[in-house]
Design a protein around this motif. Structure first.
Motif, mmCIF file in Angstrom:
data_model
loop_
_atom_site.group_PDB
_atom_site.id
_atom_site.type_symbol
_atom_site.label_atom_id
_atom_site.label_comp_id
_atom_site.label_asym_id
_atom_site.label_seq_id
_atom_site.Cartn_x
_atom_site.Cartn_y
_atom_site.Cartn_z
ATOM 1 N N ARG A 249 161.832 48.209 40.476
ATOM 2 C CA ARG A 249 161.837 47.268 41.609
ATOM 3 C C ARG A 249 160.459 46.652 41.831
ATOM 4 N NH1 ARG A 249 163.754 48.898 46.936
ATOM 5 N NH2 ARG A 249 163.947 46.671 47.185
ATOM 6 N N ALA A 250 159.420 47.440 41.619
ATOM 7 C CA ALA A 250 158.068 46.949 41.868
ATOM 8 C C ALA A 250 157.545 46.065 40.739
ATOM 9 C CB ALA A 250 157.122 48.132 42.080
ATOM 10 N N ASP A 251 157.943 46.354 39.511
ATOM 11 C CA ASP A 251 157.332 45.681 38.359
ATOM 12 C C ASP A 251 158.177 44.615 37.690
ATOM 13 O OD1 ASP A 251 155.082 47.230 38.686
ATOM 14 O OD2 ASP A 251 155.720 48.742 37.241
ATOM 15 N N PRO B 34 148.369 51.033 51.577
ATOM 16 C CA PRO B 34 149.302 50.105 50.935
ATOM 17 C C PRO B 34 150.534 50.847 50.410
ATOM 18 C CG PRO B 34 147.069 49.669 50.205
ATOM 19 C CD PRO B 34 147.030 50.951 50.995
ATOM 20 N N LEU B 35 151.679 50.236 50.608
ATOM 21 C CA LEU B 35 152.961 50.874 50.308
ATOM 22 C C LEU B 35 153.062 51.427 48.893
ATOM 23 C CD1 LEU B 35 155.771 51.559 51.408
ATOM 24 C CD2 LEU B 35 156.533 49.337 50.590
ATOM 25 N N ASN B 36 152.467 50.769 47.902
ATOM 26 C CA ASN B 36 152.629 51.253 46.528
ATOM 27 C C ASN B 36 151.872 52.551 46.244
ATOM 28 O OD1 ASN B 36 150.128 50.049 46.527
ATOM 29 N ND2 ASN B 36 150.529 48.708 44.800
ATOM 30 N N LEU B 37 150.944 52.924 47.121
ATOM 31 C CA LEU B 37 150.259 54.200 46.938
ATOM 32 C C LEU B 37 151.039 55.365 47.557
ATOM 33 C CD1 LEU B 37 146.521 53.225 47.447
ATOM 34 C CD2 LEU B 37 147.801 53.515 45.316
ATOM 35 N N VAL B 38 152.034 55.045 48.381
ATOM 36 C CA VAL B 38 152.838 56.098 49.004
ATOM 37 C C VAL B 38 153.666 56.845 47.951
ATOM 38 C CG1 VAL B 38 154.651 56.590 50.684
ATOM 39 C CG2 VAL B 38 152.793 55.020 51.279
ATOM 40 N N PRO B 39 154.472 56.161 47.125
ATOM 41 C CA PRO B 39 155.203 56.918 46.101
ATOM 42 C C PRO B 39 154.270 57.539 45.065
ATOM 43 C CG PRO B 39 155.563 54.574 45.791
ATOM 44 C CD PRO B 39 154.841 54.740 47.097
ATOM 45 N N ALA B 40 153.108 56.926 44.838
ATOM 46 C CA ALA B 40 152.159 57.496 43.886
ATOM 47 C C ALA B 40 151.649 58.851 44.367
ATOM 48 C CB ALA B 40 150.987 56.538 43.676
ATOM 49 N N GLU C 33 144.627 39.391 46.898
ATOM 50 C CA GLU C 33 144.313 38.784 48.196
ATOM 51 C C GLU C 33 145.277 37.642 48.432
ATOM 52 O OE1 GLU C 33 142.255 39.936 50.417
ATOM 53 O OE2 GLU C 33 141.613 41.557 49.110
ATOM 54 N N PRO C 34 145.731 37.377 49.588
ATOM 55 C CA PRO C 34 145.276 37.964 50.848
ATOM 56 C C PRO C 34 145.975 39.262 51.198
ATOM 57 C CG PRO C 34 146.865 36.265 51.310
ATOM 58 C CD PRO C 34 146.692 36.308 49.812
ATOM 59 N N GLY C 35 146.732 39.803 50.299
ATOM 60 C CA GLY C 35 147.436 41.055 50.567
ATOM 61 C C GLY C 35 148.827 40.768 51.086
ATOM 62 N N HIS C 36 149.792 41.433 50.548
ATOM 63 C CA HIS C 36 151.172 41.205 50.979
ATOM 64 C C HIS C 36 151.944 42.505 51.140
ATOM 65 C CE1 HIS C 36 151.453 41.585 46.616
ATOM 66 N NE2 HIS C 36 152.705 41.957 46.801
#
Length: 137
Positions: free
Chosen positions: A21-23, A113-119, A102-105
């Protein structure tokens, strides 16, 4: 059926689905602004992660001939999701990289940031699955 096997399966399947989903979308692999070679690496990277998680699933669900073989399969199946997510943190230490453009989404969870949560969480879930396995659950 052992709880540990279900927890480890969740870590592997969650890694496959979450990274897809992310990639595999217009912000990454199908982003027309990315150079073709960067998109190639994104697709190859996802395929490597998905393949490793499929290996974890095979190890978990195939018949094992001994307890030692079962233990090795569970240990390896627990390590594979961690191997998929740990590079996020090494990548952050690489000069010139960022967790988002940037500017960050990305949405934030407790400022992260949400992608570091599952990491962080998926390797923890995999560790829990392995601990449950060690306890015979």
């Amino acid at each position: 059926m052992r709880t540990s096997r279900l927890v480890l399966t969740g870590a592997a399947v969650g890694t496959i689905v979450g990274t897809a989903r992310a990639d595999l979308n217009a912000t990454h692999v199908f982003n027309p602004d990315w150079p073709p070679h960067a998109r190639f690496h994104g697709a190859a990277g996802w395929g490597t992660v998905a393949g490793a998680q499929l290996l974890a699933l095979w190890l978990l669900w195939r018949p094992a001939s001994s307890t030692a073989e079962q233990d090795l399969a569970a240990r390896t199946a627990a390590l594979l999701p961690a191997v998929a997510w740990a590079p996020f943190f090494g990548a952050l230490a690489t000069p010139g990289t960022a967790v988002e453009d940037e500017p960050g989404h990305l949405p934030r969870v407790a400022g992260v940031p949400l992608n570091l949560v599952p990491a962080t969480l998926v390797p923890a879930v995999a560790a829990l699955g392995y601990l449950l396995h060690r306890r015979g659950l």
